[in-house]
Design an enzyme around this catalytic site. Structure first.
Site, PDB file in Angstrom:
ATOM      1  N   GLU A 244       0.878  -1.183   0.000  1.00  0.00           N
ATOM      2  CA  GLU A 244       0.000   0.000   0.000  1.00  0.00           C
ATOM      3  C   GLU A 244       0.902   1.216   0.000  1.00  0.00           C
ATOM      4  OE1 GLU A 244      -3.072  -0.274  -0.437  1.00  0.00           O
ATOM      5  OE2 GLU A 244      -3.460  -2.349   0.115  1.00  0.00           O
ATOM      6  N   CYS A 278      -2.214   9.428   2.401  1.00  0.00           N
ATOM      7  CA  CYS A 278      -1.887   8.818   1.109  1.00  0.00           C
ATOM      8  C   CYS A 278      -2.919   9.188   0.047  1.00  0.00           C
ATOM      9  CB  CYS A 278      -1.809   7.309   1.260  1.00  0.00           C
ATOM     10  SG  CYS A 278      -3.224   6.632   2.141  1.00  0.00           S
TER      11      CYS A 278
END
Ligand code: NAD
Length: 525
Positions: A244, A278
């Site tokens: 991720e 993110c």
């Protein structure tokens, strides 16, 4: 290599500093896990894995519920520690580092037993091959979870909780930037049996030792640069990884957008957690016909954000330096600061790390602020002619972990959304879907691969094991020795039965199969 592995927040090789970015004060020092201890922690976890994996999913879910209750009991400590160590407002610590964890745990408690139930397979071709099949979702063993500092609770749980629900034991290395949160995490996991979930502390070296222990799977949340290093190290052991990574998310404001809503949603989507997310919006592409009006509304919203209460500090110095460098580079190449910028807002004393919400326009693709992840409170606005240009620029200028379309027309949102390359596509909202535990969470290209959250996130931590048997135990298998004429004729007949164009050939083939296969089978054992 040695440079890249140096931890940004290490006091000495034996301790990590817990730092308050609002004041520059060092709060405490926390021991680093000695490197030689890392494989031992993995070994203990591996010994415990069969026992934990043998508990049925409902039983594991009951034990995980105790962790959730512990989170509830310690809610004030979590808010205090996360808020102080990350520099984020208390409301954000609660909304982003407590609530999503509780929701995630409840979700997995509810779905794990069903999602991990063995699944029948082979309905279409199984009978032809004479096979009875099902898929079992078996745990890997030990999962090593390596996580970042921006949501020190949520991102840790995101990386390891589905692995535990799926029957793996875990060794977790939280970020060295937020070690007090790592210590608190260790306490939150105490209700679990020993060695089911172990927290180790340290920087890149400790993370590298965890990968090299080796583990049976690595669950990584962090930057693409570290992700690459971990993939290389994991390849040595052929350890599977879920990655991720970062994003440079785009929001597309189309000509029929509700501009008031778009301004409010994009201001939040760019600046929550001081942009250290993110999936925060770093690029807004606005169709020319509404660009002036949108920008006015956005700037009014940004002017109302209360720095301190609503936007915190950056969490550590390296992040501050990246933000400062991106803004300076953009200005030097012709961008215009229309809100915030260096020196705006609360001033920094004694090492505090305030950076005001900043909006840039006149941004061009050669600027770092449009190409690289900034991971800070900086939003760039780019005017585009139409929807097609918005899509093209969103896909080409940078990588989208998620991307959003802002429009008043839901069909248009679908049409435009289909063309966006991203792990998550939303309309008229941005940035909140990481906290939706039912939604598979992950990226495309440089923003990573594999999925956390959702049923897919649970199964990410399983080995889908095909369990097959021949139901008629008295018969041999047509493809066993000897390879004689009747065997060949039967196999040829089977292909015709399955795949011949015309019915007559199929009927002839059925007869052939019946005749020859009986003869062939007699000799198989
Ligand atoms: P980072 O890559 O610097 O560090 C992440 C973790 O990796 C830390 O725990 C670090 O100690 C460890 N590490 C560093 N070198 C290592 C090595 N060689 N071997 C093993 N472990 C090593 O990232 P960061 O600064 O902590 O986090 C910010 C990044 O994380 C941003 O790019 C952000 O977009 C990304 N992120 C992604 C998601 C997501 O869900 N996709 C969520 C949050 C953050």
């Amino acid at each position: 290599m040695a440079q890249a592995m140096t931890s940004p927040n290490t006091a000495s090789s034996e301790t990590l500093k817990s730092f308050n970015p609002r004041t520059g004060e060092v709060l405490r020092e926390i021991p680093v896990t000695p490197l030689e201890e890392v494989p031992l922690a993995v070994e203990r976890a591996r010994k415990m894995a069969p026992e934990w994996g043998a508990i049925d999913p409902a039983g594991r879910a009951r034990m995980m519920r105790e962790v959730r209750y512990r989170i509830n009991d310690r809610i004030d400590d979590i808010i205090e520690t996360v808020s102080t160590e990350c520099g984020k407002p208390r409301t954000e610590a609660l909304a982003h580092d407590v609530l999503p964890v509780v929701m995630m745990l409840i979700y997995f408690e509810k779905i794990a037993a069903k999602a991990l139930r063995p699944q029948k397979a082979g309905r279409v071709m199984g009978p032809v091959a004479g096979l009875k099949s099902h898929i079992e979702w078996r745990p890997f063993g030990v999962v090593g979870a390596i996580t970042p500092w921006n949501y020190p609770m949520t991102n840790c749980f995101l990386a390891f909780a589905p692995a535990l629900f799926a029957g793996n034991t875990v060794v977790i290395k939280p970020s060295e930037v937020t070690p007090a949160c790592g210590e608190l995490l260790r306490e939150l996991l105490e209700p679990l049996p020993p060695s089911v979930a172990t927290v180790i502390q340290g920087g890149g070296e400790v993370g590298a030792a965890l990968v090299d222990a080796p583990c049976d799977k690595i669950s990584f949340i962090g930057s693409p640069a570290t992700g690459r290093r971990i993939c290389e190290a994991a390849a040595k052991h052929l350890t599977p990884v879920v990655m991720e990574l970062g994003g440079k998310d785009a929001a597309l404001v189309l000509s029929d957008a509700d501009l008031e809503r778009a301004a409010a949603g994009i201001a939040w989507g760019a600046f929550f957690n001081a942009g250290q997310t993110c999936c925060s919006i770093e690029r807004a592409y606005v169709v020319d016909s509404v660009a002036d009006e949108f920008q006015d509304k956005l700037l009014s919203r940004v002017a109302e954000i209360k720095q301190g209460d609503e936007v915190g500090t950056l969490t550590f110095k390296r992040q501050f330096e990246i933000v400062d460098r991106h803004v300076s580079d953009a200005v030097a190449k012709g961008a215009r600061i229309v809100a915030g910028g260096p020196g705006a807002g609360i001033s920094n004393d004694n090492g505090s790390l305030w950076y005001a919400p900043t909006v840039l326009d006149n941004v061009t693709p050669e600027m770092d602020v449009l190409k690289e992840e900034t991971f800070g409170p900086v939003l760039s606005i780019t005017r585009v002619q139409d929807d097609d240009e918005a899509v093209r620029r969103a896909n080409e200028d940078g990588v989208n972990l998620t991307a959003s379309v802002w429009t008043g027309d839901s069909k248009k949102a679908e049409r435009v959304g289909e063309k966006l390359r991203a792990g998550t596509v939303t309309s008229n909202l941005h940035g909140e879907t990481a906290a939706a535990p039912w939604g598979p969470w992950g990226g495309v290209g440089e923003s990573g691969y594999g999925r956390l959250n959702g049923e897919l996130g649970l199964r990410e931590f399983t080995v889908p094991t095909h369990v097959a048997s021949a139901p008629l135990l008295s018969l041999g298998r047509l493809w066993w020795y000897p390879y004689d004429e009747p065997t060949q004729a039967s196999l040829r007949g089977m292909v015709d039965v399955l795949s011949a164009r015309d019915v007559a050939t199929k009927v002839r083939a059925v007869r052939n199969v019946m005749t020859h296969s009986l003869a062939a089978m007699k000799k198989k054992f």
